[in-house]
Design an enzyme around this catalytic site. Structure first.
Site, PDB file in Angstrom:
ATOM      1  N   GLY A 115      44.089  41.013  38.211  1.00 53.69           N
ATOM      2  CA  GLY A 115      43.678  42.394  38.382  1.00 53.69           C
ATOM      3  C   GLY A 115      42.163  42.501  38.498  1.00 53.69           C
ATOM      4  O   GLY A 115      41.415  41.584  38.156  1.00 53.69           O
ATOM      5  N   TRP A 116      41.712  43.645  38.988  1.00 51.28           N
ATOM      6  CA  TRP A 116      40.273  43.878  39.155  1.00 51.28           C
ATOM      7  C   TRP A 116      39.566  43.757  37.802  1.00 51.28           C
ATOM      8  O   TRP A 116      39.989  44.345  36.812  1.00 51.28           O
ATOM      9  CB  TRP A 116      40.028  45.266  39.736  1.00 51.28           C
ATOM     10  CG  TRP A 116      38.576  45.529  40.033  1.00 51.28           C
ATOM     11  CD1 TRP A 116      37.694  46.197  39.255  1.00 51.28           C
ATOM     12  CD2 TRP A 116      37.847  45.096  41.192  1.00 51.28           C
ATOM     13  NE1 TRP A 116      36.448  46.219  39.843  1.00 51.28           N
ATOM     14  CE2 TRP A 116      36.515  45.547  41.041  1.00 51.28           C
ATOM     15  CE3 TRP A 116      38.189  44.366  42.329  1.00 51.28           C
ATOM     16  CZ2 TRP A 116      35.526  45.310  42.005  1.00 51.28           C
ATOM     17  CZ3 TRP A 116      37.210  44.134  43.278  1.00 51.28           C
ATOM     18  CH2 TRP A 116      35.906  44.595  43.119  1.00 51.28           C
ATOM     19  N   ASP A 154      53.191  36.718  39.399  1.00 51.79           N
ATOM     20  CA  ASP A 154      52.460  37.357  40.491  1.00 51.79           C
ATOM     21  C   ASP A 154      50.968  37.115  40.268  1.00 51.79           C
ATOM     22  O   ASP A 154      50.425  37.471  39.215  1.00 51.79           O
ATOM     23  CB  ASP A 154      52.762  38.859  40.506  1.00 51.79           C
ATOM     24  CG  ASP A 154      51.978  39.617  41.552  1.00 51.79           C
ATOM     25  OD1 ASP A 154      52.094  39.281  42.751  1.00 51.79           O
ATOM     26  OD2 ASP A 154      51.247  40.557  41.181  1.00 51.79           O
ATOM     27  N   MET A 238      47.927  44.561  49.732  1.00 51.19           N
ATOM     28  CA  MET A 238      47.287  45.735  49.143  1.00 51.19           C
ATOM     29  C   MET A 238      46.663  46.588  50.253  1.00 51.19           C
ATOM     30  O   MET A 238      45.446  46.632  50.423  1.00 51.19           O
ATOM     31  CB  MET A 238      46.261  45.311  48.097  1.00 51.19           C
ATOM     32  CG  MET A 238      46.886  44.632  46.889  1.00 51.19           C
ATOM     33  SD  MET A 238      45.767  44.388  45.487  1.00 51.19           S
ATOM     34  CE  MET A 238      44.751  43.041  46.100  1.00 51.19           C
ATOM     35  N   TYR A 240      45.590  49.399  50.732  1.00 55.52           N
ATOM     36  CA  TYR A 240      44.921  50.557  50.143  1.00 55.52           C
ATOM     37  C   TYR A 240      43.548  50.087  49.679  1.00 55.52           C
ATOM     38  O   TYR A 240      43.154  48.948  49.945  1.00 55.52           O
ATOM     39  CB  TYR A 240      45.738  51.166  48.996  1.00 55.52           C
ATOM     40  CG  TYR A 240      46.342  50.168  48.016  1.00 55.52           C
ATOM     41  CD1 TYR A 240      45.565  49.539  47.055  1.00 55.52           C
ATOM     42  CD2 TYR A 240      47.710  49.879  48.037  1.00 55.52           C
ATOM     43  CE1 TYR A 240      46.119  48.642  46.146  1.00 55.52           C
ATOM     44  CE2 TYR A 240      48.272  48.986  47.139  1.00 55.52           C
ATOM     45  CZ  TYR A 240      47.469  48.371  46.196  1.00 55.52           C
ATOM     46  OH  TYR A 240      48.018  47.476  45.297  1.00 55.52           O
ATOM     47  N   ASP A 241      42.794  50.956  49.001  1.00 56.08           N
ATOM     48  CA  ASP A 241      41.403  50.655  48.617  1.00 56.08           C
ATOM     49  C   ASP A 241      40.572  50.289  49.836  1.00 56.08           C
ATOM     50  O   ASP A 241      39.695  49.424  49.798  1.00 56.08           O
ATOM     51  CB  ASP A 241      41.346  49.532  47.578  1.00 56.08           C
ATOM     52  CG  ASP A 241      41.859  49.970  46.215  1.00 56.08           C
ATOM     53  OD1 ASP A 241      41.981  51.200  46.002  1.00 56.08           O
ATOM     54  OD2 ASP A 241      42.162  49.108  45.382  1.00 56.08           O
TER      55      ASP A 241
END
Length: 408
Positions: A115-116, A154, A238, A240-241
């Site tokens: 994750g970020w 994941d 992903m 998006y973003d």
């Protein structure tokens, strides 16, 4: 430059035809056949949901609509001294997941690692020994200590080489080491699966947004995309973003296609949208049926300097703000201070508050349905969202996202 012109010409040919919105094959015809991994002949569609573990008190595991999804990704496990670690409340969540799986045996649950803002990937992937230590710690935790809670792993490394948070260590060799790390997970989890009589999965969440911390960003410089596609069960793309605080102007979070008024420079403008991102991954050797299309259930906000000619869209801004999920955005539609607009090229709505100069990019069930139909008609494996608790109580967004991939 010649390579970009060739790739852009392929994509523009796709965008100029109806086939682009019903299938990306036009743009990927030139991808070498030898680069495409061989997928299973029969695949169950993926309807995926990320679940934010830090939000489990407000949205407990028992509320997960397990009969409407195929895969649940628990976010996140992080890295401490080269080994997997978990949130303080996670142990109870894992027990609840095991119970949920007993009630819904068709549900596949995966632990999402990273994750970020998660540091430690570059060090953990650096050598054969560090990879072995890291992978062993993760598999021991999630398939021994918490046996029965998970069906796979994941990987969410944001990002190898460059583009992630500036305070996190990255290295040029990360690109190759990410592949080696995925292969280590694949090898070792397959061994566990043979011992347990199960088929465990390895997936990864990979980026598409072309504007990151280091400026212009190219996923192919962070990841060996074609090689990863042959190792992973599938890739959570992903999509998006694409419009964040790294953008110079207020813009869409997940535009469906390139928008003529978008001032983003090339080549980023071509690829910084849903159809362009899918075409780019296809051109780099990722088969359509290894891609699961990401749909954002949240928004992005900008406080613009002035309204401009397009109700706050594509304007310089003074600050950004986080926009919570659809359940928080939907009430704004009845607030007279906010006006809703729609862009036919982005196939996305936005809201603008003129008095406060606040611009909000978001998706709604209509735009999510467009993306889901595109995923189905393009031969993608399915759809997923970030994240589950952002939906409304009626699961309107999930219903729109999953409709083309109805479970049998």
């Amino acid at each position: 430059m010649l390579r970009f012109r060739r790739m852009r010409a392929l994509l523009l040919a796709c965008l100029a035809s109806a086939a682009c919105l019903v299938g990306a094959d036009t743009a990927v015809a030139a991808a070498p056949a030898t680069a495409l991994a061989t997928a299973p002949t029969e695949q169950r569609p993926v309807i995926g949901a990320y679940y934010a573990g830090w939000n489990s008190e407000a949205y407990p595991v028992s509320q997960i609509p397990a009969d409407q999804i195929t895969h649940l990704f628990y976010a996140f496990s992080t890295i401490d001294q080269g080994k997997c670690t978990i949130l303080p409340n996670a142990a109870q969540d894992f027990a609840d997941l095991a119970e949920l799986k007993r009630e819904h045996p068709q549900l596949r649950t995966l632990i999402s690692i990273g994750g970020w803002g998660t540091a430690g990937f570059s060090d953990a992937a650096l050598t054969a020994a560090s990879r072995q230590t890291f992978v062993s710690s993760c598999l021991d935790m999630f398939f021994s200590t918490y046996r029965g809670s998970f069906d796979g792993v994941d990987l969410d490394w944001e990002f190898p080489v460059y583009g992630g948070p500036t305070e996190i260590t990255d290295r040029p060799e990360d690109r190759r080491n990410m592949t080696l790390l995925a292969q280590e997970f694949r090898t070792e989890i397959d061994k566990r699966g043979q011992e347990d009589g199960k088929r465990y999965e390895v997936t990864a969440a990979l980026p598409t947004g072309r504007l990151q911390t280091d400026g212009a960003y190219d996923p192919a410089k962070s990841f060996e995309l074609g090689k990863l596609a042959k190792i992973l069960d599938f890739i959570n793309l992903m999509t998006y973003d694409m419009g964040t605080g790294f953008s110079p102007v207020s813009t869409f979070n997940a535009p469906m296609g390139p928008v003529s008024a978008d001032p983003t420079a090339q080549p980023d403008k071509t690829w910084n949208n849903v159809t362009g991102a899918v075409a780019y991954y296809r051109l780099h050797g990722v088969p359509a049926n290894r891609l699961v299309l990401g749909t954002p259930f949240y928004g992005r906000g900008f406080v613009v300097n002035e309204e401009g000619d397009n109700h706050g869209l594509y304007q310089p801004y003074e600050s950004t703000f986080w926009v919570s999920g659809w359940r928080s955005i939907e009430p704004l539609l009845d607030d007279p201070a906010w006006q809703r607009y729609w862009n036919p090229q982005a196939q996305s709505p936005w809201l603008y508050n003129a008095a406060e100069r606040r611009f909000v990019s978001y998706e709604d069930p209509t735009s999510i349905a467009i993306r889901a139909r595109y995923a189905k008609q393009s031969g993608l494996l399915g759809t997923f969202m970030w994240e589950l608790s952002d939906d409304d109580a009626e699961h309107s967004m999930l219903t729109a996202m999953s409709a083309p991939f109805q479970l049998k």
